[in-house]
Design a protein around this motif. Structure first.
Motif, PDB file in Angstrom:
ATOM      1  N   THR B 233       0.876  -1.177   0.000  1.00 40.34           N
ATOM      2  CA  THR B 233       0.000   0.000   0.000  1.00 40.34           C
ATOM      3  C   THR B 233       0.906   1.218   0.000  1.00 40.34           C
ATOM      4  N   PRO B 234       0.435   2.319  -0.576  1.00 41.43           N
ATOM      5  CA  PRO B 234       1.310   3.488  -0.646  1.00 41.43           C
ATOM      6  C   PRO B 234       1.713   3.978   0.757  1.00 41.43           C
ATOM      7  N   TYR B 235       2.975   4.344   0.879  1.00 40.77           N
ATOM      8  CA  TYR B 235       3.420   4.984   2.120  1.00 40.77           C
ATOM      9  C   TYR B 235       2.942   6.420   2.097  1.00 40.77           C
ATOM     10  N   LYS B 236       2.267   6.822   3.133  1.00 41.85           N
ATOM     11  CA  LYS B 236       1.803   8.200   3.195  1.00 41.85           C
ATOM     12  C   LYS B 236       2.599   8.939   4.257  1.00 41.85           C
ATOM     13  N   PRO B 237       3.581   9.725   3.823  1.00 43.10           N
ATOM     14  CA  PRO B 237       4.397  10.428   4.815  1.00 43.10           C
ATOM     15  C   PRO B 237       3.537  11.408   5.610  1.00 43.10           C
ATOM     16  N   ARG B 238       3.919  11.635   6.823  1.00 43.39           N
ATOM     17  CA  ARG B 238       3.223  12.663   7.606  1.00 43.39           C
ATOM     18  C   ARG B 238       3.693  14.006   7.074  1.00 43.39           C
ATOM     19  N   LEU B 239       2.833  14.656   6.390  1.00 40.30           N
ATOM     20  CA  LEU B 239       3.251  15.826   5.630  1.00 40.30           C
ATOM     21  C   LEU B 239       3.318  17.087   6.474  1.00 40.30           C
ATOM     22  N   VAL B 240       4.254  17.923   6.108  1.00 39.17           N
ATOM     23  CA  VAL B 240       4.285  19.264   6.681  1.00 39.17           C
ATOM     24  C   VAL B 240       3.267  20.104   5.910  1.00 39.17           C
TER      25      VAL B 240
END
Lengths: 421, 421
Positions: B233-240
């Protein structure tokens, strides 16, 4: 076979029409009745609009010592003698169980399956001639592309056939250049059929109105026909059920009737989507021809095809919202694949391209290249525009409208990107 | 403007890559930053992989009395002097506000929008070089076609970029032959972008884990990356979050960045669908070339395209079920239109056709026609097959599997109709 239950009769098949495409479909169907004797009577009848034909010199059946090559004979006789339609499908062997019949009445007698494959301008006349001569529980499949559009409404050919005869009628359409299929080059097609569910179960034929009155099966309800025209909804005749002596007539049996190793069939229920695709794709093919004629390249051609495909979907959703499924356009042979074929080398595409390259109107190309014959896309673009204009919805269909405006001279091909933005 | 709220900064745009397609996208983007000064800084930087180039004789800038034409100069210098990429996009004027920059670090400094447009084999190296040099709240758009397939998983290039850099990355793809767009011939494209909704509102950047712990923004969570690889599954970075000083970065602003009168943009949210289309269409184009090489005609070619399109949809639904929408394939430029273009005259199509006409393997055509360069479709067909085989799902994708088997010699083109029946 368990599924055939009490069935002891078989379906009898007639193809009405014997032109190029009619002969190809007849060949396919006759191959399949022979291969599926549990469902179909072996012999398939093909109604031939009789004309006098002499075997031409280029035919392999030409023989100067034979009367067939020296003086005209009825076409139906030639077909039954040589098992080839020497005039409209020369060089292709037809199955021996395909019988050419010049009398319409004889051709359809006792047939449960009527396949319509003739030029659309003959539909009304032939259906009127058929009245009273077909089985009341017969079912139809129309292989006639296009739709009947006027200012006020869009009618599918299958609707016209169905409501005139009081029978259910589906449609067959796809990326189907007849000459390629005649040579058994592989292709696909879509058969749309959404019959009364009782045809699968074959129950006792009893019909009641909403008020509970028992009404005779198969009687065309003229009040309902009028209402369907007014409301632009399909007239649904009160159908006579298929008697239980026959095998079910459903997606499975129709697939067996049309599917060949070289002619792959997908069954759907969306008759309107299949029919609209076959009509509107010709307008999109004109747009593709215009753009290609400008030398704008493959990106632009793919773009008008994509935009056109979406307008085809939208048209179906707007005006046949009850029954149309977008996937019929975007996923089936009758939709996207037929569009691709038409925009590759179809007549509408080629003539539109020529009109730009030569800097002349499309009507002029029709005169010089087609002996004045009309391109289907040219007619459909104008009819569809009249319909959209009457509805005040031209702006909702920018590509269909742009094609019309280019044809009538009030827009230029150069305007297309702007008109679609 | 009301929508810009407290925004007083503008988006700064960098294109990473300056080949043929990179230069075309840079031209488009620079035209749009100039046209939309409320959103974007005027100057667009284009990172150039530096090489020494002499203005070639056929260039209009060739001048035997000029040092640029007599001895090699850095390509970035030539681009900034002539406003033309004389090596990779000769003959096309580039906007003066497009600045070629040879240092990757300088090119991306303070940019909020990073457009990736380089050969896929350089993605990893470049992203690793970029780490620590980009704004933590930057956003990416990948114009790199294809996906990264191994036995175990399918990864989108946008995922690789996003997870390596800890940023969100969308994708741009469509029926986009670069040379046609360079000449401003009309085309369409699809931009897929599904950013965190907070980018539109630009709130205070605070992040918490599911357990409620506050975690630093933009930190790549290695455990989550590993899990994403395991579960495919796509890695979803914790975005700024995008700071509130910037205008929102949403579909509207990205459309303004890419849309031109000659380059029509449709925005979607389905990044996986857009990316998969751009990869799998090459395999379908091989099938179309095989069938065309056999002389089977337009019906058969349209049929493999239709079947291929549906297998593309199915592949997306199987392996990216969270995010993929069938309409991305069947209705967007990145889907059906790009497929049409690739099957019209694309390299994969042409070489596959040639291999049948000459009766040689595709690898042989690569050797003789492409100097041994690999066709994308050839690689993708093999990679995808390895993936499907590992999953035990080859039979679910008969066309993709047939292409692979034809390539490895265990099936023949003649088998296609049977394999798809």
């Amino acid at each position: 076979m368990a599924t055939l239950g009490g069935a002891h009769k078989k379906h009898k098949v007639t193809v009405i029409g014997s032109g190029n495409w009619g002969s190809v479909i007849s060949k396919i169907v006759a191959e399949n009745t022979a291969a599926n004797p549990q469902l179909f009577e072996r012999d398939v009848r093909m109604w031939v609009y009789e004309e006098q034909v002499t075997v031409p010199e280029k035919s392999k059946y030409y023989d100067p010592s034979s009367q067939f090559s020296t003086k005209p004979h009825p076409l139906s006789q030639l077909i039954n003698h040589f098992h080839e339609n020497v005039k409209y499908l020369p060089g292709i062997a037809l199955p021996k169980n395909l019988i050419a019949v010049p009398s319409l009445e004889d051709a359809v007698r006792d047939s449960t399956i009527l396949i319509f494959n003739l030029p659309h301008q003959f539909i009304n006349r032939i259906c009127n001639q058929l009245k009273g001569h077909i089985l009341p529980f017969a079912r139809g499949i129309s292989c006639i592309k296009g739709v009947d559009v006027t200012r006020d409404r869009v009618r599918l050919h299958s609707e016209v056939i169905g409501s005139t005869l009081g029978i259910y009628c589906g449609a067959l359409s796809g990326a189907n250049i007849a000459s390629e299929i005649a040579e058994e080059k592989w292709s696909e097609t879509t058969v749309a059929y959404d019959p009364p569910p009782k045809d699968s179960k074959a129950p006792t034929p009893v019909h009641t109105t909403q008020e509970g009155d028992v009404i005779p099966d198969g009687v065309v309800d003229l009040a309902a026909v009028d209402e369907s025209i007014e409301t632009n909804t399909p007239y649904k005749p009160r159908l006579v059920s298929l008697p239980s002596e026959y095998p079910p007539l459903d997606h499975r049996s129709l697939k067996l009737l049309f599917h060949r190793p070289y002619f792959h069939v997908r069954m759907v229920s969306d008759v309107a989507g299949v029919s609209l695709s076959g009509a509107l794709k010709n307008v999109v093919a004109l747009a593709a021809g215009f753009v290609d004629g400008m030398g704008w390249g493959d990106n632009a051609k793919a773009a008008v095809m994509r935009v056109g495909l979406l307008e085809m979907v939208k048209f179906g959703q707007y005006y046949f919202s009850e029954s149309v499924r977008p996937a019929t356009f975007t996923e089936e042979s009758a939709g996207v694949a037929d569009l691709i074929t038409s925009c590759s080398g179809g007549r509408n595409f080629r003539c539109a391209k020529l009109s730009i390259e030569r800097g002349v109107a499309l009507d002029e190309v029709e005169r010089t290249e087609l002996n004045g014959q009309s391109l289907q896309g040219n007619l459909t673009a104008k009819e569809v525009n009249e319909f959209l204009k009457a509805k005040g919805q031209e702006d909702e269909f920018p590509l269909l409208t742009a094609v019309y405006r280019i044809l009538e001279g009030s827009a230029k091909v150069e305007d297309i990107p702007h008109l679609l933005a």
